[in-house]
Design a protein around this motif. Structure first.
Motif, PDB file in Angstrom:
ATOM      1  N   GLN A 226     -27.968  17.570 -11.233  1.00 16.94           N
ATOM      2  CA  GLN A 226     -27.300  18.187 -10.089  1.00 16.94           C
ATOM      3  C   GLN A 226     -27.936  17.735  -8.770  1.00 16.94           C
ATOM      4  OE1 GLN A 226     -26.027  21.908 -11.237  1.00 16.94           O
ATOM      5  NE2 GLN A 226     -25.005  22.439  -9.328  1.00 16.94           N
ATOM      6  N   ILE A 227     -29.246  17.524  -8.785  1.00 16.87           N
ATOM      7  CA  ILE A 227     -29.907  17.007  -7.578  1.00 16.87           C
ATOM      8  C   ILE A 227     -29.328  15.643  -7.215  1.00 16.87           C
ATOM      9  CG2 ILE A 227     -32.088  16.163  -6.636  1.00 16.87           C
ATOM     10  CD1 ILE A 227     -33.492  18.335  -8.281  1.00 16.87           C
ATOM     11  N   PHE A 228     -29.130  14.783  -8.201  1.00 15.47           N
ATOM     12  CA  PHE A 228     -28.583  13.458  -7.924  1.00 15.47           C
ATOM     13  C   PHE A 228     -27.134  13.539  -7.466  1.00 15.47           C
ATOM     14  CE2 PHE A 228     -32.335  11.524  -9.634  1.00 15.47           C
ATOM     15  CZ  PHE A 228     -32.341  10.250  -9.071  1.00 15.47           C
ATOM     16  N   ALA A 229     -26.396  14.554  -7.940  1.00 21.68           N
ATOM     17  CA  ALA A 229     -25.037  14.746  -7.429  1.00 21.68           C
ATOM     18  C   ALA A 229     -25.078  15.057  -5.934  1.00 21.68           C
ATOM     19  CB  ALA A 229     -24.351  15.877  -8.193  1.00 21.68           C
ATOM     20  N   GLY A 230     -26.050  15.875  -5.513  1.00 17.80           N
ATOM     21  CA  GLY A 230     -26.210  16.165  -4.101  1.00 17.80           C
ATOM     22  C   GLY A 230     -26.656  14.949  -3.307  1.00 17.80           C
ATOM     23  N   LEU A 231     -27.542  14.153  -3.881  1.00 16.47           N
ATOM     24  CA  LEU A 231     -27.998  12.938  -3.209  1.00 16.47           C
ATOM     25  C   LEU A 231     -26.857  11.942  -3.031  1.00 16.47           C
ATOM     26  CD1 LEU A 231     -31.417  12.413  -5.033  1.00 16.47           C
ATOM     27  CD2 LEU A 231     -31.098  13.028  -2.631  1.00 16.47           C
ATOM     28  N   ARG A 232     -25.966  11.873  -4.000  1.00 11.53           N
ATOM     29  CA  ARG A 232     -24.812  10.966  -3.889  1.00 11.53           C
ATOM     30  C   ARG A 232     -23.899  11.414  -2.742  1.00 11.53           C
ATOM     31  NH1 ARG A 232     -21.808   7.423  -7.007  1.00 11.53           N
ATOM     32  NH2 ARG A 232     -23.212   7.630  -8.770  1.00 11.53           N
TER      33      ARG A 232
ATOM     34  N   ALA B  81     -24.813  13.164  -0.179  1.00  9.67           N
ATOM     35  CA  ALA B  81     -25.558  13.000   1.067  1.00  9.67           C
ATOM     36  C   ALA B  81     -25.531  11.557   1.559  1.00  9.67           C
ATOM     37  CB  ALA B  81     -27.005  13.451   0.870  1.00  9.67           C
ATOM     38  N   LEU B  82     -25.442  10.597   0.650  1.00 10.55           N
ATOM     39  CA  LEU B  82     -25.449   9.191   1.055  1.00 10.55           C
ATOM     40  C   LEU B  82     -24.228   8.860   1.907  1.00 10.55           C
ATOM     41  CD1 LEU B  82     -26.840   6.445   0.861  1.00 10.55           C
ATOM     42  CD2 LEU B  82     -25.540   6.014  -1.239  1.00 10.55           C
ATOM     43  N   SER B  83     -23.051   9.305   1.481  1.00 10.25           N
ATOM     44  CA  SER B  83     -21.843   9.033   2.266  1.00 10.25           C
ATOM     45  C   SER B  83     -21.877   9.766   3.599  1.00 10.25           C
ATOM     46  CB  SER B  83     -20.591   9.423   1.473  1.00 10.25           C
ATOM     47  OG  SER B  83     -20.631  10.793   1.118  1.00 10.25           O
ATOM     48  N   ILE B  84     -22.391  10.994   3.600  1.00 19.23           N
ATOM     49  CA  ILE B  84     -22.526  11.746   4.855  1.00 19.23           C
ATOM     50  C   ILE B  84     -23.498  11.034   5.787  1.00 19.23           C
ATOM     51  CG2 ILE B  84     -23.354  13.912   5.872  1.00 19.23           C
ATOM     52  CD1 ILE B  84     -22.364  15.319   3.334  1.00 19.23           C
TER      53      ILE B  84
ATOM     54  N   LEU C 120     -22.675  -1.541  -1.068  1.00 22.26           N
ATOM     55  CA  LEU C 120     -23.966  -1.998  -1.583  1.00 22.26           C
ATOM     56  C   LEU C 120     -24.918  -0.828  -1.805  1.00 22.26           C
ATOM     57  CD1 LEU C 120     -24.530  -5.232   0.557  1.00 22.26           C
ATOM     58  CD2 LEU C 120     -23.811  -5.074  -1.836  1.00 22.26           C
ATOM     59  N   LEU C 121     -24.937   0.116  -0.870  1.00 24.41           N
ATOM     60  CA  LEU C 121     -25.802   1.286  -1.034  1.00 24.41           C
ATOM     61  C   LEU C 121     -25.367   2.117  -2.237  1.00 24.41           C
ATOM     62  CD1 LEU C 121     -26.292   2.437   2.670  1.00 24.41           C
ATOM     63  CD2 LEU C 121     -27.966   1.323   1.189  1.00 24.41           C
ATOM     64  N   SER C 122     -24.067   2.199  -2.469  1.00 26.65           N
ATOM     65  CA  SER C 122     -23.568   2.936  -3.637  1.00 26.65           C
ATOM     66  C   SER C 122     -24.004   2.261  -4.934  1.00 26.65           C
ATOM     67  CB  SER C 122     -22.040   3.022  -3.576  1.00 26.65           C
ATOM     68  OG  SER C 122     -21.517   3.638  -4.730  1.00 26.65           O
ATOM     69  N   VAL C 123     -23.963   0.930  -4.966  1.00 27.40           N
ATOM     70  CA  VAL C 123     -24.394   0.200  -6.161  1.00 27.40           C
ATOM     71  C   VAL C 123     -25.882   0.417  -6.415  1.00 27.40           C
ATOM     72  CG1 VAL C 123     -24.742  -2.105  -7.124  1.00 27.40           C
ATOM     73  CG2 VAL C 123     -22.585  -1.544  -6.008  1.00 27.40           C
ATOM     74  N   VAL C 124     -26.691   0.336  -5.353  1.00 26.44           N
ATOM     75  CA  VAL C 124     -28.134   0.564  -5.491  1.00 26.44           C
ATOM     76  C   VAL C 124     -28.395   1.977  -5.992  1.00 26.44           C
ATOM     77  CG1 VAL C 124     -30.301   0.764  -4.220  1.00 26.44           C
ATOM     78  CG2 VAL C 124     -28.778  -1.144  -3.765  1.00 26.44           C
ATOM     79  N   PHE C 125     -27.655   2.949  -5.434  1.00 33.23           N
ATOM     80  CA  PHE C 125     -27.839   4.338  -5.870  1.00 33.23           C
ATOM     81  C   PHE C 125     -27.503   4.500  -7.347  1.00 33.23           C
ATOM     82  CE2 PHE C 125     -26.537   8.671  -6.627  1.00 33.23           C
ATOM     83  CZ  PHE C 125     -27.501   9.415  -5.951  1.00 33.23           C
ATOM     84  N   GLN C 126     -26.420   3.884  -7.795  1.00 31.30           N
ATOM     85  CA  GLN C 126     -26.038   3.993  -9.203  1.00 31.30           C
ATOM     86  C   GLN C 126     -27.092   3.392 -10.120  1.00 31.30           C
ATOM     87  OE1 GLN C 126     -22.009   2.686 -10.085  1.00 31.30           O
ATOM     88  NE2 GLN C 126     -21.281   3.456  -8.124  1.00 31.30           N
ATOM     89  N   VAL C 127     -27.682   2.269  -9.705  1.00 33.40           N
ATOM     90  CA  VAL C 127     -28.734   1.646 -10.514  1.00 33.40           C
ATOM     91  C   VAL C 127     -29.931   2.581 -10.635  1.00 33.40           C
ATOM     92  CG1 VAL C 127     -30.392  -0.252 -10.590  1.00 33.40           C
ATOM     93  CG2 VAL C 127     -28.012  -0.714  -9.989  1.00 33.40           C
ATOM     94  N   VAL C 128     -30.346   3.160  -9.504  1.00 30.00           N
ATOM     95  CA  VAL C 128     -31.485   4.093  -9.519  1.00 30.00           C
ATOM     96  C   VAL C 128     -31.158   5.325 -10.355  1.00 30.00           C
ATOM     97  CG1 VAL C 128     -32.938   5.576  -8.084  1.00 30.00           C
ATOM     98  CG2 VAL C 128     -32.340   3.280  -7.292  1.00 30.00           C
ATOM     99  N   GLU C 129     -29.947   5.852 -10.178  1.00 29.38           N
ATOM    100  CA  GLU C 129     -29.543   7.040 -10.926  1.00 29.38           C
ATOM    101  C   GLU C 129     -29.549   6.772 -12.430  1.00 29.38           C
ATOM    102  OE1 GLU C 129     -25.873  10.253 -10.793  1.00 29.38           O
ATOM    103  OE2 GLU C 129     -25.444   8.117 -10.606  1.00 29.38           O
ATOM    104  N   ARG C 130     -29.010   5.631 -12.825  1.00 26.06           N
ATOM    105  CA  ARG C 130     -28.992   5.288 -14.248  1.00 26.06           C
ATOM    106  C   ARG C 130     -30.394   5.168 -14.815  1.00 26.06           C
ATOM    107  NH1 ARG C 130     -24.525   5.737 -17.561  1.00 26.06           N
ATOM    108  NH2 ARG C 130     -22.677   5.583 -16.244  1.00 26.06           N
TER     109      ARG C 130
END
Length: 259
Positions: free
Chosen positions: A175-181, A183-186, A232-242
């Motif tokens: 759930q924390i990572f859902a919030g971080l995702r 927050a990234l777009s915001i 690009l930031l979304s791709v980096v975030f997904q890699v870290v999240e995974r």
């Protein structure tokens, strides 16, 4: 390998279709505010040179990173405390709901009074908007920790920092990572907005300057840069999240196979 190629196809398919539609819709355009996509792409390499990337894009990324990191640390720390203690949550919830309802862009003039017009103001604006999804998702994630697991940890003497790290934060991390995702777009939006006020560099400042000088094709190239940066930031975030939540995705995959 085949699964990776299929996933890549799904990722690329929609952007390719949208670009093709944009190209066809704008190809015969004579509207000065809606130039053909081929004109925008032809202008792109002339505008976004290495010097401009260094002087405008890099400062924006650094401000975004600083504001986002600040929001993540503050949001997770406060969210863990508020979610762990019922009385603290009862006291803080009315104030949090009030502050969350205030749009961060409205606070820009107020923040400028206290933080000036430099990078500090822009970082504070980004952090003030990014902190809420992280904070609220952390609170809910901490509240949702399995009571049985809590009792088990206590019975085995897992307390203090070990309990916080191994049980509370680990259980709440999806759930924390859902919030971080969120927050990234915001953060990207607030990065641009903050750079439109009393700035001398950055993506937001550059796009506004293009618009004011009626360099419309140049302005559209700036919008494309923002889209590419967000992707690009979304791709980096997904890699870290995974990587961080590998255990969680493994459990979900095993659950789907068993069902």
């Amino acid at each position: 390998m085949r699964r990776t190629l299929v996933r890549l196809l799904f990722v690329v398919a929609l952007p390719a279709v949208l670009i093709a539609l944009w190209w066809l819709a704008s190809d015969s355009s004579t509207n000065v505010y809606w130039p053909p996509l081929r004109t925008i792409l032809k202008t792109f390499p002339d505008v976004w040179t290495g010097d401009r990337l260094r002087t405008d894009v890099l400062p924006s990324i650094l401000r975004l990173a600083a504001g986002y990191a600040t929001a993540a640390v503050v949001g997770v720390a406060l969210g863990t405390v508020i979610g762990s203690y019922r009385r603290v949550r009862a006291v803080c919830e009315p104030v949090l709901e009030f502050l969350r309802a205030v749009p961060p862009p409205v606070l820009v003039p107020v923040i400028m009074l206290f933080a000036g017009i430099g990078d500090t103001m822009k970082i504070v604006v980004i952090a003030s908007g990014c902190v809420w999804p992280v904070l609220l998702n952390t609170v809910e994630g901490v509240r949702a920790v399995d009571p049985v697991m809590k009792e088990t940890a206590l019975s085995y003497g897992v307390t203090g920092v070990a309990r916080l790290r191994s049980l509370v934060l680990r259980s709440a991390s999806p759930q924390i990572f859902a919030g971080l995702r969120q927050a990234l777009s915001i953060g990207i939006i607030l990065m641009v907005i903050s750079e439109m006020f009393a700035a001398t560099d950055g993506l937001g400042f550059t796009i506004v300057q293009f618009q004011r000088s009626f360099a419309i094709a140049d302005m559209w190239t700036g919008i494309l840069v923002l889209g590419i940066l967000g992707f690009l930031l979304s791709v980096v975030f997904q890699v870290v999240e995974r990587r961080v939540l590998g255990w969680y995705h493994g459990l979900r995959a095993a659950s789907r196979r068993s069902s």
